[in-house]
Each structure stands twice: as C-alpha cells, then as structure tokens.
Design an enzyme around this catalytic site. Structure first.
Site, PDB file in Angstrom:
ATOM      1  CE  LYS A  52      -3.750  -2.252   2.133  1.00 32.66           C
ATOM      2  NZ  LYS A  52      -4.514  -2.528   3.427  1.00 32.66           N
ATOM      3  CD  GLN A  96      -3.746  -4.419   7.224  1.00 27.47           C
ATOM      4  OE1 GLN A  96      -3.946  -3.251   5.913  1.00 27.47           O
ATOM      5  NE2 GLN A  96      -3.408  -6.170   5.573  1.00 27.47           N
ATOM      6  CG  ASP A 119      -9.556  -0.233   5.421  1.00 27.12           C
ATOM      7  OD1 ASP A 119      -9.201  -0.698   4.020  1.00 27.12           O
ATOM      8  OD2 ASP A 119      -8.336  -0.350   6.148  1.00 27.12           O
TER       9      ASP A 119
HETATM   10  N1  GUN Z   1      -6.810  -6.754   6.295  1.00 29.76           N
HETATM   11  C1  GUN Z   1      -6.973  -7.541   5.151  1.00 29.76           C
HETATM   12  N2  GUN Z   1      -8.219  -7.134   4.813  1.00 29.76           N
HETATM   13  C2  GUN Z   1      -8.068  -5.975   4.504  1.00 29.76           C
HETATM   14  C3  GUN Z   1      -8.174  -4.186   4.735  1.00 29.76           C
HETATM   15  O1  GUN Z   1      -8.139  -4.165   2.989  1.00 29.76           O
HETATM   16  N3  GUN Z   1      -7.935  -3.198   4.841  1.00 29.76           N
HETATM   17  C4  GUN Z   1      -7.194  -3.528   6.252  1.00 29.76           C
HETATM   18  N4  GUN Z   1      -7.288  -2.803   6.772  1.00 29.76           N
HETATM   19  N5  GUN Z   1      -6.754  -4.598   7.292  1.00 29.76           N
HETATM   20  C5  GUN Z   1      -7.039  -5.763   6.096  1.00 29.76           C
END
Ligand code: GUN
Length: 291
Positions: A52, A96, A119
């Site tokens: 990311k 995350q 998110d």
């Molecule tokens: N863990 C697995 N997928 C995601 C996501 O799309 N965002 C976040 N913050 N954590 C994740």
C-alpha cells in the site's frame, strides 16, 4: 474463458489517479496523504501494508507508516488514531487487520473519523453504504465491482452467490451487489460455514464470489458452465517444489473451475491488486472531500 486481470486493471486505475495527482500538483494543491497503522509483525499484514505504501509512492501520494510493536496497548493505539484524526495533513488512514488479540478491533475501528475512514469499516460508513448514501466503500468489494464493470460482466438479474460473511468482504459484497448500481441489481445468496448443501447453491450461481478462507475449496463439480468466478482467497500452501517453500492459492481450485468458467480471477493477480487500487481511489476521494 477470460482472465479477469486485476493486475492490469489496477495499473490502469493507478495511472488514472496518478494523472489526477499530477494535475493537483501543477495547480499547487496539496496531494493526497494516506497513513497506515500496522501493529505487530504478521507476515501477510506486513506485505500488504508495504504494498500500500509503495503504491502511494508510485502515484505521487504522500504516505506515512506507523509501525507499532505487538505489545502496543489498546490505549496507545487509540491515542495514535486520535492523533491521525486531528492531523490536518492526513487525508485518510487505515488500521491493518487483524489486530493482536488483546486489542478490541471494533473499538479501534469506531475510533477512526468516518471522513478519514478510507477502508470504509466505520459503522457510519457501513450504514451509509447500506442505505445507498455516498460513503467510502470497503476496498475489496469496491475493487470487485470495478473489475466486473471494466470487463462488462452483466450482473443485473443474475444469481450471485457470495461465499463468506466477513465484515471486510462477504457481508458488504452481498449488500452492494443487490443494490441498484452498476455491477449490481443481482439476486444475491450468502453461503457460509453453516450452510447445508452448499454446492446446490454454487451450482445454480451465475457469479460466485469466493471469500470463505479455505484454500481451493470450490471445485469444478460445484459450478455450472459459463460461471463467473471472483476468487478473494489468498493463502500460503506448503509446496516443496517452490524455492520459498510455498505457493499462493485462492479459495477456488483454478485447475478444475477455470475449465467451466466464462470469466475468472487468478490468484495472485486478481482481486488483491484491485484492493490496493481502490484504497488509493478512496484516499483521493477523501482529499477531494476535504478541499
Ligand atoms: N486485512 C485484510 N484486508 C484488509 C483491508 O482491506 N484493510 C485493512 N485495514 N486490513 C485488512
């Protein structure tokens, strides 16, 4: 059979966003700034967050990684979130998941300012999405909608079977695909670990979104000819023939299912890259909302 090439489409989207960032820069405007909070050293999470941050660099966004140790307390994490909420330079941020067990995930997600919640996990955004109001859409379902749209896959009136009911993928996917929208208007069935006679549902499906978290669960004899397959799963399966000792597998047995599918996402290179592209899109949106 057509491969839904998430890698290519995500690169197209990133190029589109990069072009918009270049215009922002040329006008002397502030560029989008995404922050990511990582708690602990979970291998997959470190890989995702790294990807990311790297994607931000590539398209001209600013990025900040807040890398916290496993022992971080809930209070300490909440304090970081408070600072990000109040930092005017940050347009959007993510925490995350999964978080270490001693931290209450829901409490943490609820502490994020909904206007910076790129998110789309805050109850305000989930509620807004459910009510067809403008909101940040969670990146993985958003990416799947975008992939279906860009390949002109017809969804209206089709039977979509969503496998899995997670807050991140299955639940929002089932809501979005039933809504009046592009890549929507579908008849949606949600199947999960307690579903009886699961294959009866998948065999009737025109489109299957597999997000059940069991590698290679969906086999060729569980789908009909012409089915569209979206494989969200990504797990490491031990494989001695690989130098790194494992291979990446989805929730779909690609070998048998691809023989019957009209469209199918590969793993890797399908849904995963789309998730990152849509997070960037949400961050651009967050910047635009704040300017
Ligand atoms: N863990 C697995 N997928 C995601 C996501 O799309 N965002 C976040 N913050 N954590 C994740």
């Amino acid at each position: 059979m057509i491969i839904l090439d998430g890698k290519k489409v995500s690169n197209d989207i990133k190029d589109e966003i990069a072009a918009q960032v270049a215009i922002m820069k040329s006008k002397g405007e502030k560029v989008p700034h995404l922050a990511a909070v990582l708690v602990g050293t979970d291998g997959a999470s470190m890989t995702y967050v790294g990807a990311k941050v790297k994607a931000c660099e590539r398209i001209g966004f600013e990025s900040t990684l807040i890398d916290l140790p496993e022992e971080t307390t809930e209070q300490e994490l909440l304090s970081h979130i408070h600072n990000l909420n109040n930092n005017d330079d940050i347009d959007g941020f993510i925490v995350q998941l999964p978080l270490p067990k001693h931290i209450d995930e829901q409490k943490v997600l609820m502490a994020v300012d909904p206007d910076k919640d790129v998110d789309g996990f805050h109850p305000t955004n989930v509620g807004r999405m459910t009510l067809d109001l403008p909101s940040f859409l969670p990146a993985t379902p958003f990416g799947i909608l975008e992939l279906l749209e860009r390949y002109n896959v017809e969804t209206s009136g089709k039977h979509v079977v969503v496998m899995g009911r997670s807050h991140i993928v299955g639940r929002p996917m089932s809501i979005l695909m039933s809504q009046k929208r592009n890549a929507g208007n579908a008849t949606v069935t949600v199947v999960h670990s307690r579903t009886q006679n699961l294959a009866e549902f998948t065999r009737d499906a025109d489109i299957i979104v597999a997000a059940i978290g069991i590698s290679e669960f969906l086999k060729g004899d569980m789908v009909k000819d012409g089915v569209v397959i979206i494989d969200v799963g990504i797990t490491r399966v031990p494989d001695d023939t690989k130098k790194r000792g494992y291979r990446l597998a989805g929730d779909v047995d690609f070998e048998s299912v691809s023989k019957k599918a009209s469209f199918i996402t590969p793993v890797p290179g399908g849904v995963g890259p789309m998730t990152i592209a849509m997070l960037l899109k949400n961050t651009l949106l967050a910047r635009e909302m704040r300017s």
